[in-house]
Scaffold this active site. Structure first.
Site, PDB file in Angstrom:
ATOM      1  N   HIS A   1       8.536   4.291   3.788  1.00 48.30           N
ATOM      2  CA  HIS A   1       7.291   4.885   4.287  1.00 48.30           C
ATOM      3  C   HIS A   1       7.321   4.937   5.804  1.00 48.30           C
ATOM      4  CE1 HIS A   1       6.771   0.571   3.681  1.00 48.30           C
ATOM      5  NE2 HIS A   1       6.002   0.577   4.760  1.00 48.30           N
TER       6      HIS A   1
ATOM      7  N   HIS B   1       5.144   5.131   9.194  1.00 43.37           N
ATOM      8  CA  HIS B   1       3.817   4.886   9.760  1.00 43.37           C
ATOM      9  C   HIS B   1       3.561   5.899  10.874  1.00 43.37           C
ATOM     10  CE1 HIS B   1       3.135   0.716   8.145  1.00 43.37           C
ATOM     11  NE2 HIS B   1       4.454   0.702   8.100  1.00 43.37           N
TER      12      HIS B   1
HETATM   13  P1  5GP Z   1       5.226  -2.182   5.844  1.00 44.22           P
HETATM   14  O1  5GP Z   1       4.904  -3.528   6.438  1.00 44.22           O
HETATM   15  O2  5GP Z   1       5.896  -2.311   4.495  1.00 44.22           O
HETATM   16  O3  5GP Z   1       5.958  -1.286   6.782  1.00 44.22           O
HETATM   17  O4  5GP Z   1       3.828  -1.481   5.637  1.00 44.22           O
HETATM   18  C1  5GP Z   1       3.169  -1.372   4.422  1.00 44.22           C
HETATM   19  C2  5GP Z   1       1.843  -0.728   4.708  1.00 44.22           C
HETATM   20  O5  5GP Z   1       1.272  -0.346   3.472  1.00 44.22           O
HETATM   21  C3  5GP Z   1       0.832  -1.665   5.382  1.00 44.22           C
HETATM   22  O6  5GP Z   1       0.408  -1.068   6.601  1.00 44.22           O
HETATM   23  C4  5GP Z   1      -0.291  -1.789   4.381  1.00 44.22           C
HETATM   24  O7  5GP Z   1      -1.569  -1.821   4.973  1.00 44.22           O
HETATM   25  C5  5GP Z   1      -0.117  -0.557   3.517  1.00 44.22           C
HETATM   26  N1  5GP Z   1      -0.533  -0.728   2.132  1.00 44.22           N
HETATM   27  C6  5GP Z   1      -0.184  -1.735   1.304  1.00 44.22           C
HETATM   28  N2  5GP Z   1      -0.723  -1.555   0.082  1.00 44.22           N
HETATM   29  C7  5GP Z   1      -1.419  -0.388   0.150  1.00 44.22           C
HETATM   30  C8  5GP Z   1      -2.198   0.340  -0.814  1.00 44.22           C
HETATM   31  O8  5GP Z   1      -2.351  -0.040  -1.978  1.00 44.22           O
HETATM   32  N3  5GP Z   1      -2.760   1.502  -0.391  1.00 44.22           N
HETATM   33  C9  5GP Z   1      -2.599   1.965   0.874  1.00 44.22           C
HETATM   34  N4  5GP Z   1      -3.198   3.126   1.180  1.00 44.22           N
HETATM   35  N5  5GP Z   1      -1.869   1.313   1.805  1.00 44.22           N
HETATM   36  C10 5GP Z   1      -1.308   0.139   1.448  1.00 44.22           C
END
Ligand code: 5GP
Length: 139
Positions: free
Chosen positions: A98, A100
């Site tokens: 993903h 950001h």
């Molecule tokens: P990472 O730390 O893996 O780069 O970021 C994961 C992101 O996914 C975090 O910013 C978190 O807030 C977001 N996130 C986690 N679970 C969900 C969800 O169920 N729905 C949405 N819309 N975002 C999520």
């Protein structure tokens, strides 16, 4: 068990979807770092950026390219930080690639991506030459 983001793709979990096409999806982050914080994913589940096949990577970039100005306009941002946490050691918590897109404002408290890192490594010219050669040979 499919990832939380695959469950969003499949409509099993609600999300504020802002863009969708055949291979990619974009939706608001549930815990935004700034208003408009958006995630862009390949619909198919790949853990790391390098796992995404080239054609889907091109689609992913096209969606990021499309969404950046849309996000900036929507929240009147001055800029965006666009980043992947690629791998657990880099802070990736959801094992589904993903991107950001985080809106940035002139007076916000965030720094550049460089602020993540503490002391900079002290690398000699020889070490830099070796690293560059290694990367070039793998690219
Ligand atoms: P990472 O730390 O893996 O780069 O970021 C994961 C992101 O996914 C975090 O910013 C978190 O807030 C977001 N996130 C986690 N679970 C969900 C969800 O169920 N729905 C949405 N819309 N975002 C999520």
């Amino acid at each position: 068990m499919s990832s939380i983001f695959s469950q969003i793709v499949d409509g099993e979990i609600p999300a504020r979807i802002v863009y969708e096409d055949e291979t990619t999806l974009a939706f608001l982050d549930a815990n935004p770092l700034a208003p408009g914080h958006t995630l862009v994913i390949p619909k198919a589940e790949y853990e790391r950026l390098e796992d995404v096949p080239e054609d889907e990577a091109a689609d992913l970039y096209a969606t990021i390219h499309r969404l950046v100005p849309a996000v900036e306009d929507a929240v009147d941002a001055d800029a965006t930080t666009v980043a992947f946490n690629n791998g657990e050691a880099a802070g990736q918590e959801v094992d589904h690639v993903h991107c950001h897109i985080v809106p940035r404002f002139e007076d916000d408290a965030g720094g550049p991506i460089h602020a993540i890192f503490g002391d900079l490594p002290d690398l000699s010219d020889d070490e830099l030459d070796d690293i560059a050669a290694d990367i070039e040979s793998q690219a």
